[in-house]
Enzyme design. Structure first.
Site, PDB file in Angstrom:
ATOM      1  N   GLU A 230       0.787  -1.172  -0.115  1.00 11.73           N
ATOM      2  CA  GLU A 230      -0.096   0.163  -0.220  1.00 11.73           C
ATOM      3  C   GLU A 230       0.801   1.075  -0.265  1.00 11.73           C
ATOM      4  O   GLU A 230       0.662   2.242   0.743  1.00 11.73           O
ATOM      5  CB  GLU A 230      -0.827   0.212   1.053  1.00 11.73           C
ATOM      6  CG  GLU A 230      -2.133  -1.129   1.113  1.00 11.73           C
ATOM      7  CD  GLU A 230      -2.866  -1.324   2.267  1.00 11.73           C
ATOM      8  OE1 GLU A 230      -2.711  -0.584   3.032  1.00 11.73           O
ATOM      9  OE2 GLU A 230      -3.862  -2.012   1.940  1.00 11.73           O
TER      10      GLU A 230
ATOM     11  N   PRO B 159       4.037   5.107   6.456  1.00  9.17           N
ATOM     12  CA  PRO B 159       3.439   4.273   7.415  1.00  9.17           C
ATOM     13  C   PRO B 159       2.386   3.403   6.923  1.00  9.17           C
ATOM     14  O   PRO B 159       1.626   3.777   6.196  1.00  9.17           O
ATOM     15  CB  PRO B 159       3.068   5.282   8.404  1.00  9.17           C
ATOM     16  CG  PRO B 159       3.546   6.655   8.056  1.00  9.17           C
ATOM     17  CD  PRO B 159       3.951   6.485   6.641  1.00  9.17           C
TER      18      PRO B 159
ATOM     19  N   HIS C  97     -15.444 -10.096   6.038  1.00 10.82           N
ATOM     20  CA  HIS C  97     -14.638 -10.824   7.010  1.00 10.82           C
ATOM     21  C   HIS C  97     -13.314 -10.184   7.246  1.00 10.82           C
ATOM     22  O   HIS C  97     -12.327 -10.217   6.513  1.00 10.82           O
ATOM     23  CB  HIS C  97     -14.181 -12.372   6.773  1.00 10.82           C
ATOM     24  CG  HIS C  97     -15.344 -13.193   6.578  1.00 10.82           C
ATOM     25  ND1 HIS C  97     -15.379 -14.342   5.997  1.00 10.82           N
ATOM     26  CD2 HIS C  97     -16.682 -13.189   7.212  1.00 10.82           C
ATOM     27  CE1 HIS C  97     -16.570 -15.026   6.096  1.00 10.82           C
ATOM     28  NE2 HIS C  97     -17.244 -14.366   6.896  1.00 10.82           N
ATOM     29  N   GLU C  98     -13.167  -8.892   8.114  1.00  5.77           N
ATOM     30  CA  GLU C  98     -11.937  -8.627   8.550  1.00  5.77           C
ATOM     31  C   GLU C  98     -11.257  -9.650   9.519  1.00  5.77           C
ATOM     32  O   GLU C  98     -11.760  -9.978  10.600  1.00  5.77           O
ATOM     33  CB  GLU C  98     -11.968  -7.210   9.190  1.00  5.77           C
ATOM     34  CG  GLU C  98     -10.727  -6.418   9.664  1.00  5.77           C
ATOM     35  CD  GLU C  98      -9.791  -6.330   8.489  1.00  5.77           C
ATOM     36  OE1 GLU C  98      -9.972  -5.722   7.564  1.00  5.77           O
ATOM     37  OE2 GLU C  98      -8.714  -7.017   8.887  1.00  5.77           O
TER      38      GLU C  98
ATOM     39  N   GLU D 225      -9.222   4.068  -0.811  1.00  6.33           N
ATOM     40  CA  GLU D 225      -9.405   4.353   0.780  1.00  6.33           C
ATOM     41  C   GLU D 225      -8.132   5.594   1.192  1.00  6.33           C
ATOM     42  O   GLU D 225      -8.447   6.234   1.915  1.00  6.33           O
ATOM     43  CB  GLU D 225      -9.078   3.255   1.633  1.00  6.33           C
ATOM     44  CG  GLU D 225      -7.904   2.251   1.311  1.00  6.33           C
ATOM     45  CD  GLU D 225      -7.821   1.060   2.409  1.00  6.33           C
ATOM     46  OE1 GLU D 225      -8.909   0.837   3.068  1.00  6.33           O
ATOM     47  OE2 GLU D 225      -6.769   0.529   2.128  1.00  6.33           O
TER      48      GLU D 225
HETATM   49  C1  NOJ Z   1      -8.839  -2.248   4.686  1.00  8.34           C
HETATM   50  C2  NOJ Z   1      -9.594  -2.471   3.527  1.00  8.34           C
HETATM   51  O1  NOJ Z   1      -8.925  -2.232   2.299  1.00  8.34           O
HETATM   52  C3  NOJ Z   1     -10.900  -1.629   3.453  1.00  8.34           C
HETATM   53  O2  NOJ Z   1     -11.462  -1.506   2.507  1.00  8.34           O
HETATM   54  C4  NOJ Z   1     -11.655  -2.132   4.931  1.00  8.34           C
HETATM   55  O3  NOJ Z   1     -12.695  -1.347   5.125  1.00  8.34           O
HETATM   56  C5  NOJ Z   1     -10.958  -1.781   6.254  1.00  8.34           C
HETATM   57  N1  NOJ Z   1      -9.584  -2.696   5.877  1.00  8.34           N
HETATM   58  C6  NOJ Z   1     -11.816  -2.495   7.422  1.00  8.34           C
HETATM   59  O4  NOJ Z   1     -11.680  -3.956   7.294  1.00  8.34           O
HETATM   60 CA    CA Z   2      -6.327  -1.968   2.251  1.00  5.81          CA
END
Ligand code: NOJ
Ligand code: CA
Length: 684
Positions: free
Chosen positions: A156, A177, A398-399, A492
């Site tokens: 990233e 970071p 699913h995080e 994001e």
């Molecule tokens: C990082 C992911 O890229 C993002 O899309 C997600 O909303 C957050 N993690 C939380 O799971």
């Molecule tokens: Ca991400």
């Protein structure tokens, strides 16, 4: 002893030469139209517990063959893909180890080279541990490179554009970071690495079919411009555990004198195995909205309560005071479902629906989520009923918070829960450091985990979109339920300080080489402060550029990432997102230069419809569009969604103009593109 072996590509533009150097070290070199792509470069693998595969080799056998077939992907940028190559298979024996053999297999296509190490079944080679793979890519000079810092845990980063000789000096600033990051060398680089030589060659180095092996980065010798493979270690510092018969992933070099050819290359897919799935009817490209951007911008929260700590199975959420900002509540999700249904979209992603988000981040917490327990204000059954009544699917989230052991512990139950409640796609995520502690996101253990989740998902007919997982290497050919990955700096980051204006002119040449990206485009309200006054980030593109991304950033999974309230104010522009296809018969590159601009057009699958996208970096330009891709002698109606005359990504991003034009195969269009701008065209 057998002499050097030479093969050419089917069109004869590429020539590969394999030979043994004086001390029995395998080496290869590659030319394109007589220009050097790879100078003589050595091959080998250093091992820990058995004699290394580095030198003392003799050639015991060479075999050449040709292959030519056309296959149809389940989804893709084109409905038919030609897999045409000439192959050289070299069997090598090593004096030091009696009757031990390895093979190196080269496949030379018109668009580049793939090669891999193979370890056949044999008495004197079973298990071995890799210390380092020593594959070299000796370049012909100080190329311009589009690079990311080599890192075991994240991709990233923003791409740096510089000559290779400048990498070392720019490395420190490039390592920005991240929630989990392990840069490994002052000249370490990630793949896909895109380069341009002074003599006009576009060269891309990556890998294909990364299975049961660790991810390859490259380390640059910046005096001699030699790149060498650098594998991701495990918690003990070892770089791979192999058991013969087995093979390495393919090392790939895509090359052309036209930038657009790099974008059209199917070499990486071709080097992957055909799918073994018998029934693929459940795998479908998706356009979706999500309860997502409002959390990313800080307008709402994933969490339900403002408490510092919760415990799975112990915390009684019904006793906690709701924080009032929890977005994934039944009523609000219904609004998204309504919006999706009204606008012909397929699905709604909902994040933050399950318990555990109060302390999910940065705690190295093992039992962090169970993936089946909803918050008190999220009614799973009612939402399933409501969505189904409107023909909308809800996408599961699913995080894992990097706690991979915990995810595997719950995986079967979590997938069963999905099937029972009408979900057929999951977005997974791996934010933060990995548990088991000490493992890295891109090590062999994790590579095996990501594939395990995809294979398991297939048993349940579930499609997977994994964020922060290993960057793709074409495995979607074999496992077409892998419909997306993030694995790079996505939209994001426009809410976390911003992406560079040239970001999306580079990604198709780098990250997207291995497979589609869930980039999550479609942000119309480019000022993040409109949603969260405390957040001063802004999107580094114009609104029209956001539309073009649906074409330039190929994915069978496309999000309309902004909020329904914003789309409702710009329904004229949103029409393009409603119309644009997510699966294609064919793709043409009209003009492209990495880091500067891309103009692509695609024909929708089984429809007389074309969608064109054009984007530029921070510089405005005039795009030259020819319509030769259209069938001759027929006239179509084009709707052009362009930047306004006064548009620019930083000062006036929301200025756009929509107009209609009759077009045929002879039409030539000169179209203004604003700084950070773009345009999109639908043709029917
Ligand atoms: C990082 C992911 O890229 C993002 O899309 C997600 O909303 C957050 N993690 C939380 O799971
Ligand atoms: Ca991400």
């Amino acid at each position: 002893m057998l002499k050097a072996q030479v093969i050419t590509s089917p069109d004869k533009n590429l020539t590969l030469k394999f030979e043994l150097q004086s001390n029995g070290v395998p080496s290869y070199q590659l030319t394109y139209k007589n220009k050097q792509v790879i100078k003589p470069s050595t091959l080998g693998i250093e091992t820990k517990d058995v004699p290394s595969f580095l030198d003392g080799f003799t050639i015991s056998k060479t075999e050449q063959s040709t292959f030519d077939e056309t296959w149809s992907p389940v989804w893709g940028e084109q409905k038919e893909i030609r897999n045409h190559y000439n192959e050289l298979l070299v069997t090598l024996a090593q004096k030091a180890v009696e009757s031990r053999e390895i093979r190196i297999r080269f496949r030379l296509f018109n668009d580049g080279l793939g090669f891999r190490y193979e370890f056949p079944e044999q008495k004197n080679l079973t298990y071995f541990v890799i210390k380092e793979e020593k594959t070299q890519f000796a370049l012909s000079g100080d190329h311009k490179a589009f690079w990311l810092p080599g890192d075991y845990d994240t991709q990233e980063y923003s791409t740096v554009t510089s000559n290779l000789s400048e990498v070392r000096g720019k490395m420190k600033a490039a390592v920005t970071p991240n929630a989990s990051q392990t840069p490994f060398s002052p000249t370490g680089l990630q793949t896909p690495l895109m380069m341009k030589s002074k003599d006009g060659l576009y060269i891309n180095i990556h890998e294909a079919a990364l299975v049961d092996y660790s991810c390859m980065s490259l380390n640059l010798d910046d005096k001699n411009f030699v790149l060498q493979s650098w594998l991701t270690p495990d918690a003990q510092g070892n770089k791979g555990y192999l058991q013969a018969p087995t093979q390495s992933p393919w090392r790939t070099i895509v090359v052309s004198d036209k930038a657009g050819d790099i974008l059209l290359s199917k070499l990486i897919l071709n080097l992957n195995e055909p799918t073994k799935f018998k029934d693929v009817s459940w795998i479908k490209p998706i356009k979706y909205v999500g309860v997502w951007w409002e959390m990313i911008t800080g307008k709402s929260t994933w969490s339900y309560a403002d408490v510092p700590s919760v415990k799975l199975g112990e915390t009684d959420y019904s006793k906690l005071k709701p924080n009032g900002t929890h977005a994934a509540n039944t009523q609000h999700v219904k609004e998204y479902i309504d919006f999706a249904a009204q606008n012909g979209l397929d699905a709604v992603l909902v994040e933050g629906w399950n318990v555990g988000w109060e302390d999910w981040f940065g705690k190295s917490k093992d039992y962090v989520f169970d993936f089946v327990t909803p918050y008190p204000d999220f009614d799973v059954k009612e939402l399933h009923r409501y969505a189904a009544s409107k023909g909308i699917k809800i996408i599961m989230h699913h995080e894992t918070s990097g706690s991979v052991r915990n995810y595997e512990r719950h995986l079967d139950t979590a997938y069963k829960f999905m099937v029972e409640n009408g979900y057929n796609a999951v977005k997974s995520g791996y934010v933060g450091n990995i548990i088991p502690r000490g493992e890295y996101h891109y090590g062999q253990w994790l590579v095996n985990h990501y594939l395990y989740t995809i294979q398991k998902a297939a048993e349940y007919k579930i499609m997977v979109n994994a964020h922060e997982a290993i960057r793709p290497t074409g495995l979607s050919r074999t496992y077409p339920n892998l419909i997306g990955n993030e694995s790079a700096r996505g939209t994001e980051y426009e809410a976390f300080g911003g992406n560079n204006a040239d970001h999306t002119t580079i990604l198709p040449f780098t990250r997207l080489m291995g497979g589609p990206m869930d980039y999550t485009p479609g942000i119309f309200q480019t000022k993040v402060s409109a949603y969260n006054p405390q957040n001063t980030s802004f999107v580094h593109t114009t609104l029209a550029h956001q539309l073009a991304l649906y074409v330039t950033m190929y994915s069978p999974l496309q999000m309309a990432a902004d909020l329904p309230e914003t789309y409702n104010k710009h329904m004229d522009a949103f029409q393009f997102i409603k119309d644009v296809a997510v699966d294609w018969d064919n793709t043409w590159v009209i003009e492209a230069e990495p880091g500067d601009y891309i103009t692509l057009v695609r024909k929708a699958k089984s429809k007389e419809e074309w969608y064109l996208g054009s984007i530029t970096d921070e510089n405005s330009r005039i795009a030259n569009v020819t319509f030769e891709f259209l069938p001759k002698g027929k006239t179509y109606e084009a709707i052009i969604y362009a930047d306004g005359k006064d548009a620019s990504f930083d000062k006036n991003p929301q200025s756009y103009a929509i107009r209609k034009l009759k077009v045929n195969s002879k039409t030539v269009l000169k179209q203004f593109v604003a700084p950070g701008g773009g345009f999109a065209i639908s043709i029917k």
